[in-house]
Design an enzyme around this catalytic site. Structure first.
Site, short mmCIF file in Angstrom:
data_model
loop_
_atom_site.label_atom_id
_atom_site.label_comp_id
_atom_site.label_asym_id
_atom_site.label_seq_id
_atom_site.Cartn_x
_atom_site.Cartn_y
_atom_site.Cartn_z
N ASN A 1 -55.93 12.97 1.99
CA ASN A 1 -55.87 12.67 3.29
C ASN A 1 -57.19 13.10 4.11
O ASN A 1 -58.11 13.53 3.54
CB ASN A 1 -54.85 13.65 4.10
N ILE B 1 -46.32 25.80 0.23
CA ILE B 1 -47.13 27.14 -0.14
C ILE B 1 -46.87 28.07 1.07
O ILE B 1 -46.72 29.12 0.70
CB ILE B 1 -48.78 26.65 -0.02
N1 CTP Z 1 -48.13 23.49 4.22
C1 CTP Z 1 -48.32 24.26 2.88
N2 CTP Z 1 -47.76 23.58 1.97
C2 CTP Z 1 -47.20 22.38 1.71
C3 CTP Z 1 -47.25 21.52 2.85
C4 CTP Z 1 -47.54 22.09 4.16
O1 CTP Z 1 -48.48 25.38 2.81
N3 CTP Z 1 -46.93 21.82 0.67
C5 CTP Z 1 -48.50 24.28 5.39
C6 CTP Z 1 -49.77 23.78 5.98
O2 CTP Z 1 -50.80 24.36 5.48
C7 CTP Z 1 -49.31 23.84 7.32
C8 CTP Z 1 -47.94 23.86 7.52
O3 CTP Z 1 -47.47 24.02 6.37
O4 CTP Z 1 -49.84 25.26 7.59
C9 CTP Z 1 -47.44 22.64 8.38
O5 CTP Z 1 -47.40 21.53 7.27
P1 CTP Z 1 -46.99 19.92 7.77
O6 CTP Z 1 -47.31 19.06 6.65
O7 CTP Z 1 -47.09 19.59 9.11
O8 CTP Z 1 -45.49 20.37 7.68
P2 CTP Z 1 -44.43 19.97 6.59
O9 CTP Z 1 -43.58 20.94 6.22
O10 CTP Z 1 -44.96 18.90 5.77
O11 CTP Z 1 -43.26 19.26 7.82
P3 CTP Z 1 -43.27 17.68 8.17
O12 CTP Z 1 -43.45 16.90 6.84
O13 CTP Z 1 -41.88 17.49 8.44
O14 CTP Z 1 -44.26 17.47 9.35
#
Ligand code: CTP
Length: 402
Positions: A211, A308
């Site tokens: 991304n 994570i």
């Molecule tokens: N994050 C993480 N590990 C993942 C995905 C996300 O640690 N596999 C953490 C990101 O670093 C951020 C937070 O989660 O601090 C939010 O990430 P986001 O991608 O916005 O949230 P999602 O849980 O993926 O929710 P959605 O897809 O519904 O937006």
């Protein structure tokens, strides 16, 4: 244990005196308290202890000469003077103090003392007669008048058999005195781990899914945390940014590697900030060879990556856990839902549909949410925002401890 020395840069000057053997222990103690130490030795000091010993203990090359082309090509004397947060001369001989009082710049250490804007402290060590001599007393008065700190000397039995004032303070006392030179900061000695940047999920040996995250926000947070005194670790996905000073960096590529690194850090983390844009999915299969084009369409099966930040928040004991949410609509509703779902202590939400903020830009504007409240921070540079966010996180972290 005092944590005011965390991340502080101490330039330790060692001059000629039998107490120079204690400088070795002093370096260890300073480093135990989180300080970074660089050593400058006068020629006389090298008669009492070897540069090699102090190099090994400080973990940095020892600086010996003012006019050494090799040393100047590395960290020159003016750079060294700028590098220091404090200059501590221990032991400080009568001769060194006399030269300093005269404003001489006849060796590297006196030159550095003249050039630096950092605070200077001396730990005198000399025979009691030399300490009592009116010439030394006058030099001490001059140095004190200029704002130079004097640590000790202590009184007692001396190496030469005399008894009286002139002994260098013990390393532990010098560490305490040196720490007291500094103001306390918001995160002194607190261990902060930050994830930053994108992840890359391999499809085959040459392709990956990723991304647009630049890592700028996470790197700015790491710099701000280190400035606030935190012992800071940055787990970085592939980005093209320089590591902020005083920050330990762990490079990773995939979400799984980032997860593994975060888990490894867990036991030594007080505050975890997840600023990385982690790929939520990865290809179910990573092709061993480059995928060839064979048909008009190609279907790739994706599987979920571990979350994570949610895993960190679910650990027991767990650090104070802060997440980010990049949203394009219903910012606050989605953000509060994420705060609760991932069981975070704080969530930093930004609206990535607004041009000029968020992904890849230098500015950001966010709303910070926690269980009982929220605070909107106006648009500003990521660096400035990082300082405000670190202050806010520090305040809530301390409240939770109280
Ligand atoms: N994050 C993480 N590990 C993942 C995905 C996300 O640690 N596999 C953490 C990101 O670093 C951020 C937070 O989660 O601090 C939010 O990430 P986001 O991608 O916005 O949230 P999602 O849980 O993926 O929710 P959605 O897809 O519904 O937006």
């Amino acid at each position: 244990m005092s944590t005011r020395l965390a991340n502080r840069r101490i330039l330790l000057g060692v001059t000629g005196g039998i107490a120079a053997y204690k400088s070795a222990e002093l370096i260890r103690r300073l480093r135990d308290h989180g300080a970074e130490v660089r050593v400058v030795m006068t020629p006389a000091a090298c008669e009492f202890i070897t540069p090699l010993t102090l190099q090994a203990l400080s973990g940095n090359p020892v600086h010996l000469d003012l006019l050494d082309p090799a040393a100047e090509a590395g960290m020159g004397h003016i750079e060294l003077a700028r590098w220091a947060d404090a200059v501590l001369v221990a032991p400080a001989s009568a001769d060194f103090m006399a030269r300093l009082a005269q404003g001489m710049a006849d060796d590297l250490l006196t030159t550095l003392c003249l050039a630096t804007a950092a605070r200077i402290a001396l730990a005198p060590a000399m025979n009691q007669g030399m300490w009592a001599d009116p010439a030394t007393a006058a030099n001490v008065a001059t140095l004190r008048e200029r704002g130079i700190h004097l640590f000790g000397p202590a009184a007692g039995a001396q190496a030469c058999g005399d008894i009286g004032p002139g002994r260098m303070l013990e390393p532990d006392q010098l560490v305490t005195e040196t720490a007291a030179l500094f103001q306390s900061r918001l995160l002194d000695g607190v261990r902060v781990t930050i994830t930053a940047g994108p992840t890359r999920e391999a499809l085959d040996p040459v392709r990956y899914l990723s991304n647009h995250s630049s890592g700028k926000m996470g790197f700015a947070l790491a710099a701000a945390a280190a400035d606030a005194g935190a012992i800071t670790t940055l787990i970085a996905g592939p980005v093209t940014l320089c590591t902020p000073e005083r920050v330990q960096r762990i490079d990773v590529e995939s979400a799984q590697q980032m997860y593994d690194a975060a888990m490894q850090q867990l036991a030594s983390t007080d505050i975890f900030i997840a600023a990385a844009a982690v790929a939520d999915y990865r290809p179910a299969q990573v092709a061993g060879q480059k995928i060839k084009k064979q048909s008009e369409t190609l279907t790739i099966e994706l599987v979920r990556n571990p979350d994570i930040v949610a895993s960190v928040a679910a650990a027991r004991p767990r650090p104070f856990t802060v997440g980010f949410a990049a949203e394009t609509d219903a910012l606050l509703d989605h953000a509060r839902d994420k705060l609760e779902r991932k069981r975070l202590d704080m969530l930093i939400a930004n609206d990535v549909s607004v041009p000029g903020i968020g992904f890849n830009s230098d500015d950001n504007a966010v709303t910070v949410l926690w269980a009982q409240g929220e605070l909107a921070l106006a648009q500003c540079s990521k660096r400035q925002l990082a300082t405000e966010l670190v202050a806010l996180v520090a305040r809530h972290y301390r409240l939770q401890l109280a």
